[in-house]
Design a protein around this motif. Sequence first.
Motif, mmCIF file in Angstrom:
data_model
loop_
_atom_site.group_PDB
_atom_site.id
_atom_site.type_symbol
_atom_site.label_atom_id
_atom_site.label_comp_id
_atom_site.label_asym_id
_atom_site.label_seq_id
_atom_site.Cartn_x
_atom_site.Cartn_y
_atom_site.Cartn_z
ATOM 1 N N TRP A 40 12.124 -2.306 0.138
ATOM 2 C CA TRP A 40 11.167 -1.755 -0.278
ATOM 3 C C TRP A 40 9.606 -1.697 -0.790
ATOM 4 O O TRP A 40 9.297 -2.948 -0.442
ATOM 5 C CB TRP A 40 12.190 -1.386 -2.303
ATOM 6 C CG TRP A 40 12.878 -0.911 -2.342
ATOM 7 C CD1 TRP A 40 13.843 0.452 -2.396
ATOM 8 C CD2 TRP A 40 14.457 -2.069 -2.260
ATOM 9 N NE1 TRP A 40 15.018 0.447 -2.246
ATOM 10 C CE2 TRP A 40 15.744 -0.492 -2.323
ATOM 11 C CE3 TRP A 40 14.254 -3.226 -1.795
ATOM 12 C CZ2 TRP A 40 16.972 -1.034 -2.284
ATOM 13 C CZ3 TRP A 40 16.079 -3.719 -2.047
ATOM 14 C CH2 TRP A 40 16.476 -2.518 -2.027
ATOM 15 N N VAL A 41 8.788 -0.971 -0.503
ATOM 16 C CA VAL A 41 7.492 -1.250 -0.040
ATOM 17 C C VAL A 41 6.842 -0.866 -1.269
ATOM 18 O O VAL A 41 6.958 0.853 -1.845
ATOM 19 C CB VAL A 41 7.259 -0.606 1.279
ATOM 20 C CG1 VAL A 41 5.685 -0.368 0.933
ATOM 21 C CG2 VAL A 41 7.608 -1.183 1.846
ATOM 22 N N ARG A 43 3.366 0.092 -3.033
ATOM 23 C CA ARG A 43 1.394 -0.084 -3.004
ATOM 24 C C ARG A 43 1.247 1.068 -3.633
ATOM 25 O O ARG A 43 0.858 2.045 -4.019
ATOM 26 C CB ARG A 43 1.752 1.471 -1.075
ATOM 27 C CG ARG A 43 2.532 0.626 0.080
ATOM 28 C CD ARG A 43 1.474 1.344 1.287
ATOM 29 N NE ARG A 43 1.680 2.682 1.523
ATOM 30 C CZ ARG A 43 0.783 3.340 2.104
ATOM 31 N NH1 ARG A 43 0.168 3.118 3.137
ATOM 32 N NH2 ARG A 43 1.401 4.506 2.076
ATOM 33 N N VAL A 48 -0.240 -4.366 -1.816
ATOM 34 C CA VAL A 48 0.925 -4.458 -1.267
ATOM 35 C C VAL A 48 2.138 -5.222 -1.329
ATOM 36 O O VAL A 48 1.807 -6.583 -1.702
ATOM 37 C CB VAL A 48 0.579 -4.146 1.042
ATOM 38 C CG1 VAL A 48 2.788 -4.512 1.095
ATOM 39 C CG2 VAL A 48 -0.067 -3.289 0.971
ATOM 40 N N VAL A 50 6.228 -6.389 -0.923
ATOM 41 C CA VAL A 50 7.374 -5.679 -0.341
ATOM 42 C C VAL A 50 8.810 -6.615 -1.390
ATOM 43 O O VAL A 50 8.310 -7.196 -2.040
ATOM 44 C CB VAL A 50 7.255 -6.326 0.666
ATOM 45 C CG1 VAL A 50 8.729 -6.771 1.757
ATOM 46 C CG2 VAL A 50 6.319 -6.230 1.803
ATOM 47 N N LEU A 75 8.509 -1.033 9.164
ATOM 48 C CA LEU A 75 7.789 -1.245 7.972
ATOM 49 C C LEU A 75 6.221 -0.778 8.943
ATOM 50 O O LEU A 75 5.183 -0.704 8.326
ATOM 51 C CB LEU A 75 7.319 -2.895 7.533
ATOM 52 C CG LEU A 75 8.348 -3.192 6.503
ATOM 53 C CD1 LEU A 75 8.069 -4.801 6.080
ATOM 54 C CD2 LEU A 75 8.266 -2.788 5.563
ATOM 55 N N ILE A 80 1.920 -1.910 8.163
ATOM 56 C CA ILE A 80 2.080 -2.901 7.209
ATOM 57 C C ILE A 80 2.339 -4.118 8.395
ATOM 58 O O ILE A 80 3.024 -3.798 8.813
ATOM 59 C CB ILE A 80 3.241 -3.512 6.214
ATOM 60 C CG1 ILE A 80 2.349 -2.413 4.848
ATOM 61 C CG2 ILE A 80 3.210 -4.713 5.738
ATOM 62 C CD1 ILE A 80 3.206 -2.085 3.814
ATOM 63 N N VAL A 85 1.388 -9.537 5.084
ATOM 64 C CA VAL A 85 2.224 -9.275 3.611
ATOM 65 C C VAL A 85 2.021 -10.465 2.453
ATOM 66 O O VAL A 85 2.350 -11.467 3.648
ATOM 67 C CB VAL A 85 2.990 -8.632 2.972
ATOM 68 C CG1 VAL A 85 4.267 -9.285 2.301
ATOM 69 C CG2 VAL A 85 3.489 -7.956 3.729
#
Length: 265
Positions: A40-41, A43, A48, A50, A75, A80, A85
């Motif tokens: 799952w991301v 934003r 960001v 993750v 991703l 990304i 990240v």
Amino acid sequence: MTHWEVHAVKYADRNARTRADSFLFDDNHDAPHAMDYYIWVLRRGPEVIVVDTGYDKAEATTRNRPIRMEPAEALAPFGIKPEDVTTVIVTHLHYDHAGGLHLFPNAKLHMQAAEMAYATGPCMCHDTLRMPFTSDHVCEAVKRLYSGQVVFHDGDAQVADGVTVHCIGGHSRGLQCVRVLTDAGWLVLASDAAHYYENFMAQKPFPIVVDLQNMLDGFATLKRLASSPELIVPGHDPLVRQLFPVGIAPHITRLDQGPMKEIPH
């Protein structure tokens, strides 16, 4: 407060399963029952987060659980790069949720202290409890701890404005869900606190369980945390991709505007 976008990123699926693999005490135990695998991301502008990391092709080969794409490839439509990240929420350390930790070398990992204790403690003397874990993934989490890249939580905690984690346990000792403020309201990424809608809607436990009471109590916690049951997103249900709109690529589903359809009962 600016609300978050939330995206479910499918990287694998497994169709050779039955309902016996998904539910305890199911009368229709031999009927087919597919499973999807997600990262799952979250934003919000340039921010960001993750949630979970999936697993890579090496792990897929070891477990004979093929993946459709590597986490970095999955991703890519967001622009990304895993090495960029800085925040990863680890819902728990099972192989399909923490198998890509090494791909995010610069991220701080947010996890429950209870999960690290469980994955490195005497419960792992039992083959059945150890089965969903891979030692290299757990060792990666320990290495990150020793490099100052782990943030431990004990129960409920805030990771960012509008993003909180909540320890549920049940499926794994330190399993946590993620609550996110979206345009549709408070959305809850259940992860494996509910693999499927049917788990929490029909109070049907998943068979991989360390504490059955915690799992059952967790279904009520998910409902309490979400603005509505429609905003509880199960961790592995293919229905998610039918109920919510397609995102920026065919394997990505947009969650933060809410579902397009009612959950089938």
